[in-house]
Scaffold this motif. Sequence first.
Motif, PDB file in Angstrom:
ATOM      1  N   VAL A   1       0.002   7.172  -1.119  1.00 37.11           N
ATOM      2  CA  VAL A   1       1.225   6.462  -0.723  1.00 37.11           C
ATOM      3  C   VAL A   1       1.965   6.052  -1.989  1.00 37.11           C
ATOM      4  O   VAL A   1       1.434   5.274  -2.787  1.00 37.11           O
ATOM      5  CB  VAL A   1       0.921   5.210   0.121  1.00 37.11           C
ATOM      6  CG1 VAL A   1       2.217   4.627   0.672  1.00 37.11           C
ATOM      7  CG2 VAL A   1      -0.031   5.522   1.244  1.00 37.11           C
TER       8      VAL A   1
ATOM      9  N   VAL B   1       2.886   4.950   5.813  1.00 41.99           N
ATOM     10  CA  VAL B   1       1.435   5.013   5.761  1.00 41.99           C
ATOM     11  C   VAL B   1       0.824   5.335   7.123  1.00 41.99           C
ATOM     12  O   VAL B   1      -0.232   5.979   7.198  1.00 41.99           O
ATOM     13  CB  VAL B   1       0.854   3.700   5.195  1.00 41.99           C
ATOM     14  CG1 VAL B   1       1.087   2.533   6.149  1.00 41.99           C
ATOM     15  CG2 VAL B   1      -0.635   3.847   4.876  1.00 41.99           C
TER      16      VAL B   1
ATOM     17  N   CYS C   1      -7.512   6.777   0.460  1.00 44.94           N
ATOM     18  CA  CYS C   1      -6.095   6.853   0.128  1.00 44.94           C
ATOM     19  C   CYS C   1      -5.839   6.082  -1.159  1.00 44.94           C
ATOM     20  O   CYS C   1      -6.456   5.038  -1.409  1.00 44.94           O
ATOM     21  CB  CYS C   1      -5.256   6.263   1.257  1.00 44.94           C
ATOM     22  SG  CYS C   1      -3.468   6.458   1.040  1.00 44.94           S
TER      23      CYS C   1
ATOM     24  N   VAL D   1      -3.033   3.972  -3.253  1.00 42.91           N
ATOM     25  CA  VAL D   1      -1.836   3.189  -2.976  1.00 42.91           C
ATOM     26  C   VAL D   1      -1.098   2.936  -4.285  1.00 42.91           C
ATOM     27  O   VAL D   1      -1.589   2.227  -5.164  1.00 42.91           O
ATOM     28  CB  VAL D   1      -2.190   1.855  -2.303  1.00 42.91           C
ATOM     29  CG1 VAL D   1      -0.930   1.024  -2.055  1.00 42.91           C
ATOM     30  CG2 VAL D   1      -2.948   2.098  -1.000  1.00 42.91           C
TER      31      VAL D   1
ATOM     32  N   HIS E   1       1.817  -3.840  -1.319  1.00 43.58           N
ATOM     33  CA  HIS E   1       0.368  -3.604  -1.335  1.00 43.58           C
ATOM     34  C   HIS E   1      -0.321  -4.206  -0.118  1.00 43.58           C
ATOM     35  O   HIS E   1      -1.233  -3.601   0.453  1.00 43.58           O
ATOM     36  CB  HIS E   1      -0.251  -4.169  -2.615  1.00 43.58           C
ATOM     37  CG  HIS E   1       0.013  -3.331  -3.827  1.00 43.58           C
ATOM     38  ND1 HIS E   1      -0.610  -3.559  -5.038  1.00 43.58           N
ATOM     39  CD2 HIS E   1       0.823  -2.257  -4.013  1.00 43.58           C
ATOM     40  CE1 HIS E   1      -0.183  -2.666  -5.919  1.00 43.58           C
ATOM     41  NE2 HIS E   1       0.687  -1.873  -5.324  1.00 43.58           N
TER      42      HIS E   1
ATOM     43  N   VAL F   1       0.516  -2.101   3.198  1.00 39.36           N
ATOM     44  CA  VAL F   1      -0.126  -0.784   3.183  1.00 39.36           C
ATOM     45  C   VAL F   1      -1.635  -0.926   3.193  1.00 39.36           C
ATOM     46  O   VAL F   1      -2.344  -0.215   3.923  1.00 39.36           O
ATOM     47  CB  VAL F   1       0.352   0.029   1.968  1.00 39.36           C
ATOM     48  CG1 VAL F   1      -0.429   1.331   1.845  1.00 39.36           C
ATOM     49  CG2 VAL F   1       1.845   0.314   2.067  1.00 39.36           C
ATOM     50  N   GLY F   2      -2.158  -1.852   2.412  1.00 33.45           N
ATOM     51  CA  GLY F   2      -3.602  -2.050   2.348  1.00 33.45           C
ATOM     52  C   GLY F   2      -4.187  -2.480   3.678  1.00 33.45           C
ATOM     53  O   GLY F   2      -5.246  -1.996   4.099  1.00 33.45           O
TER      54      GLY F   2
ATOM     55  N   LEU G   1      -4.386   0.504   6.066  1.00 34.56           N
ATOM     56  CA  LEU G   1      -5.502   1.393   5.732  1.00 34.56           C
ATOM     57  C   LEU G   1      -6.834   0.771   6.145  1.00 34.56           C
ATOM     58  O   LEU G   1      -7.705   1.448   6.702  1.00 34.56           O
ATOM     59  CB  LEU G   1      -5.496   1.705   4.237  1.00 34.56           C
ATOM     60  CG  LEU G   1      -4.330   2.573   3.761  1.00 34.56           C
ATOM     61  CD1 LEU G   1      -4.255   2.570   2.233  1.00 34.56           C
ATOM     62  CD2 LEU G   1      -4.474   4.005   4.273  1.00 34.56           C
TER      63      LEU G   1
ATOM     64  N   ALA H   1      -9.673   2.675   0.127  1.00 35.65           N
ATOM     65  CA  ALA H   1      -8.416   2.687  -0.613  1.00 35.65           C
ATOM     66  C   ALA H   1      -8.593   2.271  -2.065  1.00 35.65           C
ATOM     67  O   ALA H   1      -9.312   1.312  -2.376  1.00 35.65           O
ATOM     68  CB  ALA H   1      -7.398   1.765   0.051  1.00 35.65           C
TER      69      ALA H   1
ATOM     70  N   ILE I   1      -6.197   0.842  -4.769  1.00 33.22           N
ATOM     71  CA  ILE I   1      -4.886   0.197  -4.807  1.00 33.22           C
ATOM     72  C   ILE I   1      -4.505  -0.079  -6.259  1.00 33.22           C
ATOM     73  O   ILE I   1      -5.290  -0.670  -7.009  1.00 33.22           O
ATOM     74  CB  ILE I   1      -4.907  -1.116  -4.008  1.00 33.22           C
ATOM     75  CG1 ILE I   1      -5.335  -0.858  -2.561  1.00 33.22           C
ATOM     76  CG2 ILE I   1      -3.544  -1.804  -4.046  1.00 33.22           C
ATOM     77  CD1 ILE I   1      -5.567  -2.123  -1.741  1.00 33.22           C
TER      78      ILE I   1
END
Length: 333
Positions: free
Chosen positions: A9, A53, A64, A66, A73, A76-77, A80, A87, A89
């Motif tokens: 992402v 996402v 994934c 990030v 963050h 998106v976190g 996920l 992830a 990040i």
Amino acid sequence: MTQLRAGLVGLGMMGRHHLRNLLALDGTDLVAVADALGDPHGVANGLHVLTDVDRLIAKGLDYCVVAVPTEFHLEVGEALAAAGVHALIEKPLAADSDSAATLVRAFADKSIIGGVGHIERFNPALLALKHRLEAGELGSIYQIATRRQGPFPARIADVGVTKDLASHDIDLTSWLTGQEYIRVSANIALKSGRPHEDMVSATCTLANGVVTSHVVNWLTPFKERTVAVTGEKGTFVADTLTADLTYYENASVRTEWDDISHFRGVAEGNVTRFALTKTEPLRTEHREFQKAVNGDPKATIVTLEQGQQVVRVCEAMLESSSNGTTIDLSVQN
């Protein structure tokens, strides 16, 4: 080794480098990428660029990366984590401590792996330095001084230099010593007309009494990335731009020049510049996270908890500058 399905992402300045490494990583298939702005650098390499996402998760991911702006963050976190996707990040973990703590809980609740992209831990010079410190080659550590300076980057708009750059030095200092920050005193400056600080100078103390200093800015017309660790046997200096490590040893011979011997606590000894194998730190970071996702207990990653602690120290620097006080983190531990 299981062939893993990975996503990415964010295709900005850092995302493009993550994409390059994911494509080159044996044992991982980069199945899809996402960026709300499309592919600004033209690096998608034929991959369809999704818009968010959720569409990326629908592709069926094992993990994934990030690389969106820090302000996104958390969003998106959490997405996920809710989907059970491991992830990595980018740093800083989150825009503030509360958001960082939320991410820590979200990944812990799902028993999935979360890592933070503090890339300096994978720099060959710092890896060699940590090995030599652990072997006792410096003896007791007295001080760690870092300098991280350079021109203003066009890629940063949502955080200041403390969270973007000083976060590197906070993390690597704790990692090298195995110690947390307990006192923080800092000053910041805003010189470029942006809403966030572009200079910070901090003096801190670690739990074992080691004194640290960090000079960081976006105002210097050259790039400098140095870490100097001084102890009872001399000083190691790591240049993370060139991945060089040099050791300045305290002299073991008697100083016979009286005028100098009167004021010197130590004298210059041998200087050694070590020959190191120089592997790209980001490639090493990806390999280690891949190993962690595959269940390798020896994999080395920066945990979300460690990333959360870095954000706390960054906030303490900003608070110290705002209030003109020294922040005691030991009472918050």
